[in-house]
Design an enzyme around this catalytic site. Structure first.
Site, PDB file in Angstrom:
ATOM      1  N   ARG A 172     -13.030   1.345   4.240  1.00  0.00           N
ATOM      2  CA  ARG A 172     -12.107   2.465   4.027  1.00  0.00           C
ATOM      3  C   ARG A 172     -12.876   3.664   3.499  1.00  0.00           C
ATOM      4  O   ARG A 172     -13.785   3.534   2.680  1.00  0.00           O
ATOM      5  CB  ARG A 172     -11.032   2.072   3.016  1.00  0.00           C
ATOM      6  CG  ARG A 172     -10.063   3.189   2.643  1.00  0.00           C
ATOM      7  CD  ARG A 172      -9.364   2.910   1.331  1.00  0.00           C
ATOM      8  NE  ARG A 172     -10.280   2.885   0.210  1.00  0.00           N
ATOM      9  CZ  ARG A 172     -10.679   3.955  -0.466  1.00  0.00           C
ATOM     10  NH1 ARG A 172     -10.243   5.162  -0.126  1.00  0.00           N
ATOM     11  NH2 ARG A 172     -11.526   3.851  -1.474  1.00  0.00           N
ATOM     12  N   TYR A 212       0.818  -1.213   0.000  1.00  0.00           N
ATOM     13  CA  TYR A 212       0.000   0.000   0.000  1.00  0.00           C
ATOM     14  C   TYR A 212       0.856   1.270   0.000  1.00  0.00           C
ATOM     15  O   TYR A 212       0.355   2.352  -0.270  1.00  0.00           O
ATOM     16  CB  TYR A 212      -0.922   0.036   1.219  1.00  0.00           C
ATOM     17  CG  TYR A 212      -1.947  -1.065   1.291  1.00  0.00           C
ATOM     18  CD1 TYR A 212      -2.149  -1.953   0.226  1.00  0.00           C
ATOM     19  CD2 TYR A 212      -2.717  -1.240   2.430  1.00  0.00           C
ATOM     20  CE1 TYR A 212      -3.090  -2.966   0.314  1.00  0.00           C
ATOM     21  CE2 TYR A 212      -3.667  -2.241   2.523  1.00  0.00           C
ATOM     22  CZ  TYR A 212      -3.842  -3.110   1.464  1.00  0.00           C
ATOM     23  OH  TYR A 212      -4.766  -4.118   1.562  1.00  0.00           O
ATOM     24  N   ASN A 256     -19.756   4.600   9.453  1.00  0.00           N
ATOM     25  CA  ASN A 256     -19.359   3.194   9.362  1.00  0.00           C
ATOM     26  C   ASN A 256     -18.979   2.607  10.719  1.00  0.00           C
ATOM     27  O   ASN A 256     -18.961   1.376  10.871  1.00  0.00           O
ATOM     28  CB  ASN A 256     -18.190   3.036   8.388  1.00  0.00           C
ATOM     29  CG  ASN A 256     -18.609   3.239   6.947  1.00  0.00           C
ATOM     30  OD1 ASN A 256     -19.793   3.252   6.624  1.00  0.00           O
ATOM     31  ND2 ASN A 256     -17.629   3.404   6.068  1.00  0.00           N
ATOM     32  N   ARG A 258     -18.566   9.508   6.436  1.00  0.00           N
ATOM     33  CA  ARG A 258     -18.661   8.064   6.210  1.00  0.00           C
ATOM     34  C   ARG A 258     -17.849   7.283   7.230  1.00  0.00           C
ATOM     35  O   ARG A 258     -18.271   6.204   7.661  1.00  0.00           O
ATOM     36  CB  ARG A 258     -18.194   7.731   4.795  1.00  0.00           C
ATOM     37  CG  ARG A 258     -19.145   8.215   3.710  1.00  0.00           C
ATOM     38  CD  ARG A 258     -18.677   7.814   2.334  1.00  0.00           C
ATOM     39  NE  ARG A 258     -19.593   8.297   1.306  1.00  0.00           N
ATOM     40  CZ  ARG A 258     -19.385   8.164   0.008  1.00  0.00           C
ATOM     41  NH1 ARG A 258     -18.293   7.519  -0.425  1.00  0.00           N
ATOM     42  NH2 ARG A 258     -20.260   8.631  -0.862  1.00  0.00           N
ATOM     43  N   HIS A 301       0.550 -11.616   1.953  1.00  0.00           N
ATOM     44  CA  HIS A 301      -0.456 -10.867   1.213  1.00  0.00           C
ATOM     45  C   HIS A 301      -1.190 -11.723   0.179  1.00  0.00           C
ATOM     46  O   HIS A 301      -2.377 -11.520  -0.078  1.00  0.00           O
ATOM     47  CB  HIS A 301       0.189  -9.660   0.522  1.00  0.00           C
ATOM     48  CG  HIS A 301      -0.762  -8.538   0.275  1.00  0.00           C
ATOM     49  ND1 HIS A 301      -0.410  -7.216   0.356  1.00  0.00           N
ATOM     50  CD2 HIS A 301      -2.068  -8.528  -0.063  1.00  0.00           C
ATOM     51  CE1 HIS A 301      -1.450  -6.448   0.083  1.00  0.00           C
ATOM     52  NE2 HIS A 301      -2.467  -7.226  -0.173  1.00  0.00           N
ATOM     53  N   LEU A 328     -17.636  -3.320   0.792  1.00  0.00           N
ATOM     54  CA  LEU A 328     -18.619  -2.331   0.337  1.00  0.00           C
ATOM     55  C   LEU A 328     -18.521  -2.085  -1.165  1.00  0.00           C
ATOM     56  O   LEU A 328     -19.125  -1.147  -1.681  1.00  0.00           O
ATOM     57  CB  LEU A 328     -18.422  -1.014   1.097  1.00  0.00           C
ATOM     58  CG  LEU A 328     -18.493  -1.115   2.625  1.00  0.00           C
ATOM     59  CD1 LEU A 328     -18.290   0.255   3.262  1.00  0.00           C
ATOM     60  CD2 LEU A 328     -19.814  -1.740   3.081  1.00  0.00           C
TER      61      LEU A 328
END
Length: 245
Positions: free
Chosen positions: A213, A37, A223, A219, A93, A174
């Site tokens: 995320r 990331y 969440n 949000r 990963h 999501l």
């Protein structure tokens, strides 16, 4: 391991720190990142700036399969960027293609023995590969992180993990059109909740870890607001059925 975590995939640079800090301020106590990331330094900075005690935050990072043979070196670099002396969970990963997944798992076991990771797990593994690394080392992955949502729900997958004592953790919960599905939006309207809250609550009631995320404060706050309602058995069954539709 908190069932609700904050995902950081695609969060980089100036977007990352305020979003992660906001999540921690809103009560998230689980942050998920990865070497791939390229935001571990931002995660570490947000953890430091939040003022939340380290012992209260569950931190996950992941080792890319391209680092096979250099796993311990990779984890040490992750710890340096995070500003931590250990992570709570370190994941492979994805399965190793150029090299040995079993050898990589052996390095993970060594990292746990050294105290660099409190626990170790995998991501994107099929049950057969979980069995392979377990049989080779005697150590079962604590977690398998896979793509998961009501649209992907399969009872057999849940059972396969539970039979092995492996925690199922879902990512991209999501995404994929689930928030626009009429079953989800209908339940959300009935409960006066957002579609995202319905999907996240579905994960929690299945004891599946979920890591939404967002960069938007509204949000992020919404969440995390999942304690004031519960899905009925009928609503859970309707959402479960989307995976077989």
């Amino acid at each position: 391991m908190p069932l609700l975590g904050f995902g950081t995939w695609t969060l980089r640079g100036e977007l990352a720190v305020p979003a992660i800090r906001t999540a921690l301020e809103c009560g998230y106590r689980h942050v998920d990142t990865a070497t791939m990331y390229r935001n571990e330094a931002e995660v570490g900075r947000a953890l430091h700036e939040s003022g939340v005690p380290r012992a209260e935050v569950f931190v996950t990072t992941k080792c890319p399969p391209s680092m096979a043979g250099r796993e311990l070196e990779t984890l040490q670099a992750s710890l340096d960027r995070l500003g931590l002396d250990r992570v709570d969970l370190w994941l492979v990963h994805s399965p190793v293609r150029q090299g040995s997944t079993v050898d990589t798992w052996r390095a993970f076991v060594e990292a746990r023995e050294r105290g660099w990771a409190r626990d170790i797990g995998v991501s994107n593994f099929e049950p057969a590969l979980i069995d392979e690394v377990t049989e080779a080392t005697g150590v079962t992955p604590a977690v398998n992180q896979i793509e998961w949502s009501p649209l992907l729900h399969r009872p057999s997958v849940v059972q396969a993990h539970r039979a092995r004592g492996v925690v199922l953790e879902g990512y991209s919960g999501l995404r994929g059109g689930v928030l626009e599905h009429e079953v989800v939006t209908g339940i959300a309207a009935d409960l006066e909740r957002t579609p995202a809250q319905v999907v996240l609550r579905w994960h929690l009631q299945h004891d599946v870890v979920v890591i939404p995320r967002s960069t938007q404060r509204e949000r992020i706050v919404a969440n995390a607001d999942l304690d004031g309602f519960e899905l009925s058995q009928e609503q859970m069954a309707a959402l479960d059925a989307l995976g077989r539709a």
